[in-house]
Scaffold this motif. Structure first.
Motif, PDB file in Angstrom:
ATOM      1  N   ARG A 174      16.959  34.543  16.970  1.00  0.00           N
ATOM      2  CA  ARG A 174      18.244  33.938  16.614  1.00  0.00           C
ATOM      3  C   ARG A 174      18.097  32.439  16.376  1.00  0.00           C
ATOM      4  O   ARG A 174      18.577  31.903  15.377  1.00  0.00           O
ATOM      5  CB  ARG A 174      19.263  34.179  17.727  1.00  0.00           C
ATOM      6  N   ASP A 175      17.407  31.770  17.298  1.00  0.00           N
ATOM      7  CA  ASP A 175      17.233  30.316  17.155  1.00  0.00           C
ATOM      8  C   ASP A 175      16.416  29.982  15.905  1.00  0.00           C
ATOM      9  O   ASP A 175      16.716  29.010  15.200  1.00  0.00           O
ATOM     10  CB  ASP A 175      16.541  29.744  18.396  1.00  0.00           C
ATOM     11  N   ARG A 176      15.378  30.770  15.644  1.00  0.00           N
ATOM     12  CA  ARG A 176      14.573  30.548  14.444  1.00  0.00           C
ATOM     13  C   ARG A 176      15.421  30.723  13.187  1.00  0.00           C
ATOM     14  O   ARG A 176      15.347  29.919  12.250  1.00  0.00           O
ATOM     15  CB  ARG A 176      13.402  31.527  14.422  1.00  0.00           C
ATOM     16  N   ASN A 177      16.257  31.766  13.162  1.00  0.00           N
ATOM     17  CA  ASN A 177      17.091  32.032  11.975  1.00  0.00           C
ATOM     18  C   ASN A 177      18.151  30.961  11.771  1.00  0.00           C
ATOM     19  O   ASN A 177      18.510  30.648  10.628  1.00  0.00           O
ATOM     20  CB  ASN A 177      17.747  33.415  12.090  1.00  0.00           C
TER      21      ASN A 177
ATOM     22  N   ILE B 250       8.001  28.621   5.834  1.00  0.00           N
ATOM     23  CA  ILE B 250       9.195  29.393   5.445  1.00  0.00           C
ATOM     24  C   ILE B 250      10.440  28.526   5.585  1.00  0.00           C
ATOM     25  O   ILE B 250      11.337  28.559   4.731  1.00  0.00           O
ATOM     26  CB  ILE B 250       9.320  30.674   6.306  1.00  0.00           C
ATOM     27  N   MET B 251      10.515  27.732   6.670  1.00  0.00           N
ATOM     28  CA  MET B 251      11.660  26.845   6.865  1.00  0.00           C
ATOM     29  C   MET B 251      11.797  25.878   5.690  1.00  0.00           C
ATOM     30  O   MET B 251      12.886  25.685   5.143  1.00  0.00           O
ATOM     31  CB  MET B 251      11.488  26.071   8.176  1.00  0.00           C
ATOM     32  N   HIS B 252      10.685  25.279   5.279  1.00  0.00           N
ATOM     33  CA  HIS B 252      10.726  24.346   4.157  1.00  0.00           C
ATOM     34  C   HIS B 252      10.949  25.073   2.833  1.00  0.00           C
ATOM     35  O   HIS B 252      11.483  24.482   1.891  1.00  0.00           O
ATOM     36  CB  HIS B 252       9.447  23.508   4.122  1.00  0.00           C
ATOM     37  N   ALA B 253      10.571  26.351   2.767  1.00  0.00           N
ATOM     38  CA  ALA B 253      10.899  27.148   1.578  1.00  0.00           C
ATOM     39  C   ALA B 253      12.410  27.376   1.497  1.00  0.00           C
ATOM     40  O   ALA B 253      12.995  27.377   0.401  1.00  0.00           O
ATOM     41  CB  ALA B 253      10.161  28.490   1.614  1.00  0.00           C
TER      42      ALA B 253
END
Length: 386
Positions: A7-10, A133-136
């Motif tokens: 959840r925190d990652r998303n 992925i975050m920067h994507a």
């Protein structure tokens, strides 16, 4: 990975996507404001610099204020800047108000970068992949913003600012919904003192210098290129707004390839090769005045630059924390403050093309500092092997 970690990652992925829309829109909106209010190049550059100054201060405050106010209050206060800042640009063209607006926009950007890096970095099974992925996600938001602004501009010139302000409100609402912990401050007070060992690490300071150059080079391109292409008649009218689409399309493709397809065995070597490519491609890009070759070179430059920021941050490894990010990100943001301002000052005296060529300095800096890191890492591995 637990459900809480996921959840925190998303939350980090979603908010960084929205941050991409709000942040990259600034370069296009500044171009609109320059035409609307006849702003000088130095004034335009100062707005970009104040935005970066806001980002730098918020990156620092995001690591310090949670101990006093708690995570929830800190994040909600700082991230309100996207909504308030863009709302101000929609209705008031006074330089002082525009400066305050872009300062607040920058503060929202800095808080988002700090919070998302910690959320994703500490809640991903594979930290380098998670950060790519975050920067994507950020690149996807950046890719969409020119389409959003072009569609809104066809209604009225004020609508792009209002549309991005609405995106900022949604971004803020995600953190409201996320119910960030209020009591974390008390836990931190009773926990062991924070480690500042990263301040004694040469790796940390070399990565900080690399990010200083990367932030300076990237912010100069995203902030100035729409204005430059219009000024040089390379891409005119609404078509120039799609400059960011080209750049962030290349960025998205490169980051997804790094995350899922291309195996990176030596991150320091990869950073050095990216830095060399960025320098060479940018030197070719700026003098080109034909539309198609300019677009092709911009795509190639953005592709080469795409992995530098997330890969550099991932190289910190276990040193990633609120405290280390509160030092690293402001140091990186200092480059984003300095370079757009220098470009504006040079442009006022020697022309915009001369100003844009100054950006070769931070591009070369990426290659130099990543080369030093690669050399240090190679020596360390040889010592370990022997």
């Amino acid at each position: 990975m637990s459900e809480l970690n996921r959840r925190d990652r998303n939350i980090g992925f979603i908010t960084f996507f929205l941050s991409g829309i709000c942040t990259i829109s600034a370069g296009i909106i500044i171009s609109i404001l320059q035409e609307k209010y006849s702003l000088t190049y130095s004034t335009t550059g100062s707005l970009l610099s104040f935005m970066s100054a806001g980002s730098m201060s918020a990156s620092f405050l995001s690591g310090i204020l949670p101990r006093k106010l708690g995570v929830r209050k800190t994040v909600l206060i700082l991230t309100s800047g996207y909504f308030i800042g863009y709302l101000l640009t929609a209705f008031i063209g006074l330089p002082g108000v525009l400066t305050a607006a872009f300062l607040m926009i920058g503060m929202a950007k800095g808080c988002a970068l700090n919070r998302c890096t910690v959320l994703v970095g500490n809640n991903s099974a594979d930290r380098p992949r998670g950060l790519q992925i975050m920067h994507a996600c950020y690149a996807m938001g950046a890719l969409l913003c020119p389409f959003l602004i072009t569609a809104l501009s066809s209604v009225d010139l004020i609508m792009p600012m209002l549309g991005v302000a609405l995106c900022g409100l949604v971004f803020w609402g995600v953190y409201v919904y996320a119910r960030l912990p209020r009591k974390q401050t008390e836990k931190e007070k009773t926990a062991a003192p924070s480690s500042h060992g990263f301040l004694r690490s040469p790796l940390f300071w070399l990565l900080a210098a690399l990010l200083f150059c990367q932030n300076g080079a990237e912010t100069s391109v995203t902030g100035w290129l729409v204005t430059y292409y219009r000024n040089q008649n390379i891409l005119s009218g609404a078509l120039s707004s799609y400059t960011m689409t080209i750049m962030w399309g290349a960025t998205l493709i490169a980051r997804l390839l790094i995350a899922f397809v291309v195996p990176i065995k030596n991150q320091f070597k990869a950073l050095f090769l990216m830095g060399v490519c960025c320098t060479v491609l940018y030197a070719i890009l700026v003098p080109i005045h034909a539309s198609l070759p300019a677009i092709m070179m911009l795509f190639a430059f953005a592709f080469a630059m795409a992995g530098v920021n997330p890969m550099s941050t991932a190289c910190l490894g276990k040193q990633i924390s609120q405290e280390s990010m509160a030092v690293l990100l402001p140091l990186g943001s200092a480059g984003a403050i300095l370079m757009p301002l220098i470009i504006g000052l040079v442009a006022d005296h020697a022309g915009l093309q001369a100003g844009m060529m100054v950006n070769l300095i931070p591009c070369a800096g990426i290659a130099v500092f990543s080369g030093i890191l690669w050399h240090r890492n190679s020596k360390k591995n040889q010592s370990s092997a022997s």
